[in-house]
Design a protein around this motif. Structure first.
Motif, PDB file in Angstrom:
ATOM      1  N   LEU A 131       0.848  -1.272  -0.072  1.00 18.82           N
ATOM      2  CA  LEU A 131       0.045  -0.001   0.160  1.00 18.82           C
ATOM      3  C   LEU A 131       0.819   1.296  -0.010  1.00 18.82           C
ATOM      4  O   LEU A 131       1.931   1.239   0.823  1.00 18.82           O
ATOM      5  N   ARG A 132       0.336   2.045  -0.900  1.00 22.81           N
ATOM      6  CA  ARG A 132       1.363   3.310  -0.919  1.00 22.81           C
ATOM      7  C   ARG A 132       0.261   4.327  -0.359  1.00 22.81           C
ATOM      8  O   ARG A 132      -0.605   4.612  -0.561  1.00 22.81           O
ATOM      9  N   LEU A 133       0.936   5.061   0.767  1.00 16.54           N
ATOM     10  CA  LEU A 133       0.344   6.319   1.503  1.00 16.54           C
ATOM     11  C   LEU A 133       1.190   7.755   0.947  1.00 16.54           C
ATOM     12  O   LEU A 133       2.359   7.698   1.460  1.00 16.54           O
ATOM     13  N   GLY A 134       0.483   8.439   0.180  1.00 13.86           N
ATOM     14  CA  GLY A 134       1.110   9.734  -0.355  1.00 13.86           C
ATOM     15  C   GLY A 134       0.279  10.806   0.153  1.00 13.86           C
ATOM     16  O   GLY A 134      -0.891  10.965   0.459  1.00 13.86           O
ATOM     17  N   ALA A 135       1.246  11.792   0.219  1.00 15.68           N
ATOM     18  CA  ALA A 135       0.970  13.264   0.630  1.00 15.68           C
ATOM     19  C   ALA A 135      -0.017  13.801  -0.508  1.00 15.68           C
ATOM     20  O   ALA A 135       0.472  13.475  -1.519  1.00 15.68           O
ATOM     21  N   LEU A 159       4.081  18.272   1.374  1.00  8.33           N
ATOM     22  CA  LEU A 159       5.203  17.428   2.258  1.00  8.33           C
ATOM     23  C   LEU A 159       4.371  16.616   3.172  1.00  8.33           C
ATOM     24  O   LEU A 159       3.058  16.641   3.345  1.00  8.33           O
ATOM     25  N   LEU A 160       5.195  15.151   3.196  1.00  9.40           N
ATOM     26  CA  LEU A 160       4.376  14.300   4.107  1.00  9.40           C
ATOM     27  C   LEU A 160       3.754  14.646   5.443  1.00  9.40           C
ATOM     28  O   LEU A 160       4.357  15.305   6.387  1.00  9.40           O
ATOM     29  N   LEU A 161       2.565  14.596   5.678  1.00 10.13           N
ATOM     30  CA  LEU A 161       1.861  14.965   6.976  1.00 10.13           C
ATOM     31  C   LEU A 161       1.772  16.361   7.254  1.00 10.13           C
ATOM     32  O   LEU A 161       1.513  17.091   8.207  1.00 10.13           O
ATOM     33  N   GLN A 162       1.977  17.172   5.992  1.00 12.63           N
ATOM     34  CA  GLN A 162       1.579  18.665   5.936  1.00 12.63           C
ATOM     35  C   GLN A 162       0.428  18.960   6.496  1.00 12.63           C
ATOM     36  O   GLN A 162       0.238  19.780   7.258  1.00 12.63           O
ATOM     37  N   SER A 163      -0.602  18.123   6.032  1.00  9.64           N
ATOM     38  CA  SER A 163      -1.909  18.158   6.364  1.00  9.64           C
ATOM     39  C   SER A 163      -2.302  16.938   6.760  1.00  9.64           C
ATOM     40  O   SER A 163      -1.636  15.708   6.349  1.00  9.64           O
ATOM     41  N   PRO A 164      -3.279  16.389   7.694  1.00  6.42           N
ATOM     42  CA  PRO A 164      -3.559  15.253   8.232  1.00  6.42           C
ATOM     43  C   PRO A 164      -4.242  14.173   7.437  1.00  6.42           C
ATOM     44  O   PRO A 164      -5.343  13.812   7.693  1.00  6.42           O
ATOM     45  N   GLN A 165      -3.670  13.902   6.063  1.00 10.47           N
ATOM     46  CA  GLN A 165      -4.557  13.061   5.208  1.00 10.47           C
ATOM     47  C   GLN A 165      -3.562  12.701   4.432  1.00 10.47           C
ATOM     48  O   GLN A 165      -2.487  13.042   3.984  1.00 10.47           O
ATOM     49  N   LEU A 166      -3.959  11.097   3.862  1.00 10.07           N
ATOM     50  CA  LEU A 166      -2.940  10.443   3.121  1.00 10.07           C
ATOM     51  C   LEU A 166      -3.709   9.822   1.851  1.00 10.07           C
ATOM     52  O   LEU A 166      -4.814   9.561   1.934  1.00 10.07           O
TER      53      LEU A 166
END
Length: 341
Positions: free
Chosen positions: A14-18, A23-30
């Motif tokens: 599974l790929r979890l992308g911003a 940036l990664l986790l700049q906002s709380p969603q993937l």
């Protein structure tokens, strides 16, 4: 056209992308996508009309079920994927680059269900029944000694059954370093079983322990291919892309296909601008090359089809390249960008 059966062995991820270019986790969603080097190839080949089966191991939970559902949605046979109670789903996190900031991947796949699988988990004579090709990649053996042994066992079983072996070098130094694996020795053994390898001169340098110092990149690939054909008597083909990243959103992409008997085909460079997602581009190229070989294309048409397939992947979000043969042929035959009606 021969619509062959291809068996792919590797880890489902599974790929979890911003979202967007954050940036990664700049906002709380993937954003979630299913992928994995071998699965990416399998999905492409299925969309091109081939009979494709996936062999893997996933946890018997909602994450594993989602990955299998996505493969089935694209026509891939998942009956040979083991679902186990223990273990976890392999993950990776992606931050997509922008302007001068490169994309970045963070792996979280240690102790996954697939990483704990062994050679004894797979009845390869049965799994390869009726298969024309087995597709593997260097990502699997990089996960640990058990999976390295399982990958080599798969290749040897294919060779013993008369099934041709496709191997994508996919050298991932960070994965090898995690467990101190002998990448050179293990990849050398896998190359020795392969009919076709997807590798450039840098992969061959790692495996053969020699340097190629020719002036140009194309000349280095030519020299590396000659060395590979000399070192691996079963090897018939070597294919690779050549990428020049002018910016995150603009790449110049070419490709070469070299044969043992001196066949050499080079696809004209494609300018890829406004790139949406380059992840899986190499897998889309590999699938295109395999499709060309299975379909009886000549070397020139095969490498152009592979490059067009890889180029199209850069326009599609996610790891998979869910385009048809007709889509790729249209891309090969025209450079018009108006709406097709």
């Amino acid at each position: 056209m021969e619509m062959g059966r291809i068996v792919c062995f590797g880890e489902l991820l599974l790929r979890l992308g911003a979202p967007g270019r954050e940036l990664l986790l700049q906002s709380p969603q993937l954003q979630v996508h299913v992928g994995g080097a071998e699965a990416n190839v399998g999905v492409s080949l299925s969309r091109f009309g081939h009979d494709v089966a996936m062999v893997s191991t996933v946890p018997g939970n909602a994450l594993g079920a989602h990955a299998l559902g996505e493969l089935r949605r694209h026509g891939v046979d998942t009956r040979a994927v083991r679902e186990v109670a223990d273990g976890r789903m392999g993950l990776y996190f992606l931050t997509t680059g922008a302007v001068q900031r490169a994309s970045e991947v963070v792996y979280d796949r240690a102790d996954s269900a697939f990483a704990h699988s062994t050679a004894a988990d797979h009845d390869w004579p049965a799994l390869l029944q009726g298969a024309d090709w087995l597709h593997l990649s260097g990502v699997s053996p990089a996960l640990g000694p058990q999976v390295a042994e399982a990958t080599l066992a798969a290749a040897c079983a294919a060779r013993a059954s008369g099934v041709r072996v496709s191997f994508d070098g996919n050298f991932r130094p960070t994965l090898w370093q995690r467990w101190g694996g002998d990448a050179q020795a293990i990849l050398h053994a896998l190359f020795d079983q392969a009919d076709i390898v997807f590798a450039d001169y840098r992969d061959i340098e790692v495996i053969l322990g020699q340097r190629f110092t020719q002036a140009g990149a194309v000349e280095r690939v030519d020299a590396a291919a000659a060395a590979a054909f000399a070192a691996f008597p079963r090897l018939q083909w070597l294919a690779c892309t050549q990428r020049q990243a002018l910016s995150v959103d603009h790449h110049a992409l070419g490709a070469l296909l070299l044969g043992r008997e001196g066949v050499r085909a080079q696809a004209p460079v494609r300018q890829l601008t406004g790139i949406i997602d380059r992840i899986g581009g190499g897998d889309a190229f590999a699938a295109g090359i395999l499709h060309g070989i299975l379909s009886g294309f000549d070397a020139d048409a095969t490498v152009r089809f592979g490059l067009a397939a890889g180029g199209l992947k850069h326009s599609i979000p996610g790891d998979f390249n869910p385009v048809s043969e007709a889509d790729v042929l249209a891309q090969m035959g025209e450079e018009r960008f108006d709406v097709r009606r």
